[in-house]
Design a protein around this motif. Structure first.
Motif, PDB file in Angstrom:
ATOM      1  N   GLN A  24      38.064  38.750  47.764  1.00 31.39           N
ATOM      2  CA  GLN A  24      38.765  40.245  48.041  1.00 31.39           C
ATOM      3  C   GLN A  24      38.671  41.429  46.547  1.00 31.39           C
ATOM      4  OE1 GLN A  24      43.114  39.539  47.218  1.00 31.39           O
ATOM      5  NE2 GLN A  24      43.258  40.356  49.192  1.00 31.39           N
ATOM      6  N   PRO A  25      36.873  42.262  47.034  1.00 30.69           N
ATOM      7  CA  PRO A  25      36.133  42.827  45.966  1.00 30.69           C
ATOM      8  C   PRO A  25      36.887  43.894  45.010  1.00 30.69           C
ATOM      9  CG  PRO A  25      35.034  43.069  47.896  1.00 30.69           C
ATOM     10  CD  PRO A  25      36.314  42.154  48.098  1.00 30.69           C
ATOM     11  N   ALA A  26      37.880  44.486  45.701  1.00 25.24           N
ATOM     12  CA  ALA A  26      38.787  45.498  45.534  1.00 25.24           C
ATOM     13  C   ALA A  26      39.224  44.893  43.817  1.00 25.24           C
ATOM     14  CB  ALA A  26      39.580  45.866  46.049  1.00 25.24           C
ATOM     15  N   SER A  27      39.569  43.810  43.610  1.00 31.19           N
ATOM     16  CA  SER A  27      40.637  42.899  42.855  1.00 31.19           C
ATOM     17  C   SER A  27      39.704  42.085  41.509  1.00 31.19           C
ATOM     18  CB  SER A  27      41.709  42.258  43.200  1.00 31.19           C
ATOM     19  OG  SER A  27      41.460  41.970  44.208  1.00 31.19           O
ATOM     20  N   GLY A  28      38.693  41.434  42.475  1.00 37.77           N
ATOM     21  CA  GLY A  28      38.605  40.669  41.822  1.00 37.77           C
ATOM     22  C   GLY A  28      38.570  39.575  42.007  1.00 37.77           C
TER      23      GLY A  28
END
Length: 235
Positions: A24-28
Motif C-alpha cells: 500500500q503505497p499511501a502508508s508504505g
C-alpha cells in the motif's frame, strides 16, 4: 532519496506479484501482514506445480499431498527452497505453507526492491531518528492492480497469472484494504470467491493445471488461516 538498484533479472515470481499488489503505497505498509506468509507460500506452491516441479493431489482428509518431481529442481532459489522441503518426503499443503512461508517475506520484498518496483528510502523521524520507509517504485504495481480490478469488477476474462494473483489476494482476506483501488462490493466479492474455487470461466479451460493448483493452494491458505484464527472476513 535512495537510488534504485539494478533490476532483478528474470520474470517476477507469482509471490512477487502477490506481495506487490498487497503493498500500500499511501502508508508504505503491506496489507495482511498477519496472513502474509501463508499467502506467499501458497503462491510458491502454485508456481512449483504449474512449472511441473511438484505434483499436488486433490484435497483429502489430511489436506492436499505435495510431492516433489525428482530430478526436476527449479533453478530459482526461492522456488528451490520449497522444492527441497518436499524432496525428502511428501508433505501436506498445510505443512508446506507453515514450513516454507516464514522465510519468504524478506527475500520476496528484497527482489521487488532490486527490480525497482518498491523503493526503500531513508528518512528522519521527528528530525532526529533515521527510519526506512517503503514507497512505490514505478508503474508495475498499478498495472497489476488494474488487471486484478478489471477481472473482479468488470468481469474481464482472466489471464491465468492475474487470476492466480486475484485468488491468492482474496484468500488472504486483504481485498477490503484495497477498496480505494478495487471497490469492495458484492459483485467483486462473488467474483473473487469464484476465482478462489477455480471457476475462471470457459476460456480458462486450457489452463487447467494453473487453475486447479491455485484452487488447492487457496484452500490450503484458507484452512491454515482458520486453524490460526486468522480467517478472512466472510461475504
Amino acid at each position: 532519496m535512495a537510488q534504485n538498484p539494478a533490476p532483478h533479472p528474470g520474470r517476477p515470481l507469482l509471490a512477487e506479484d502477490v506481495l506487490l499488489v498487497l503493498f500500500q503505497p499511501a502508508s508504505g505498509t503491506i496489507a495482511g501482514e498477519n496472513t502474509l506468509f501463508y499467502v506467499l507460500a501458497g503462491a510458491v506452491l502454485t508456481e512449483l506445480a504449474t512449472q511441473g516441479h511438484v505434483t499436488v493431489g486433490e484435497p483429502g482428509l489430511g489436506g492436499a499431498r505435495v510431492e516433489a518431481v525428482q530430478d526436476d529442481a527449479p533453478a530459482d532459489p526461492l522456488l528451490r527452497q520449497g522444492w527441497d522441503y518436499v524432496a525428502t518426503k511428501p508433505r501436506s499443503a498445510q505443512t508446506f505453507l507453515a514450513a516454507v512461508g516464514p522465510q519468504l517475506r524478506g527475500p520476496v520484498l528484497d527482489r521487488l526492491v532490486e527490480r525497482g518496483d518498491i523503493r526503500r528510502e531513508k528518512r528522519k523521524a521527528l528530525g532526529l531518528f533515521n527510519s526506512t520507509v517503503l514507497t512505490d517504485g514505478g508503474g508495475r504495481r498499478a498495472d497489476l492492480v488494474e488487471g486484478v480490478r478489471a477481472v473482479l469488477e468488470d468481469g474481464a476474462p482472466p489471464e491465468p497469472r492475474t487470476a492466480a494473483v486475484a485468488a491468492l489476494v482474496s484468500a488472504s482476506g486483504s481485498l477490503p484494504q484495497l477498496y480505494k483501488e478495487i471497490p469492495w462490493k458484492s459483485a467483486v466479492i462473488t467474483r473473487a470467491k469464484a476465482l478462489e474455487q477455480g471457476d475462471w470461466g470457459a476460456d480458462a479451460a486450457a489452463e487447467a493445471v494453473t487453475r486447479t493448483t491455485t484452487a488447492i493452494a487457496v484452500n490450503a491458505v484458507t484452512t491454515a488461516l482458520v486453524a490460526a484464527n486468522l480467517a478472512p472476513p466472510q461475504s
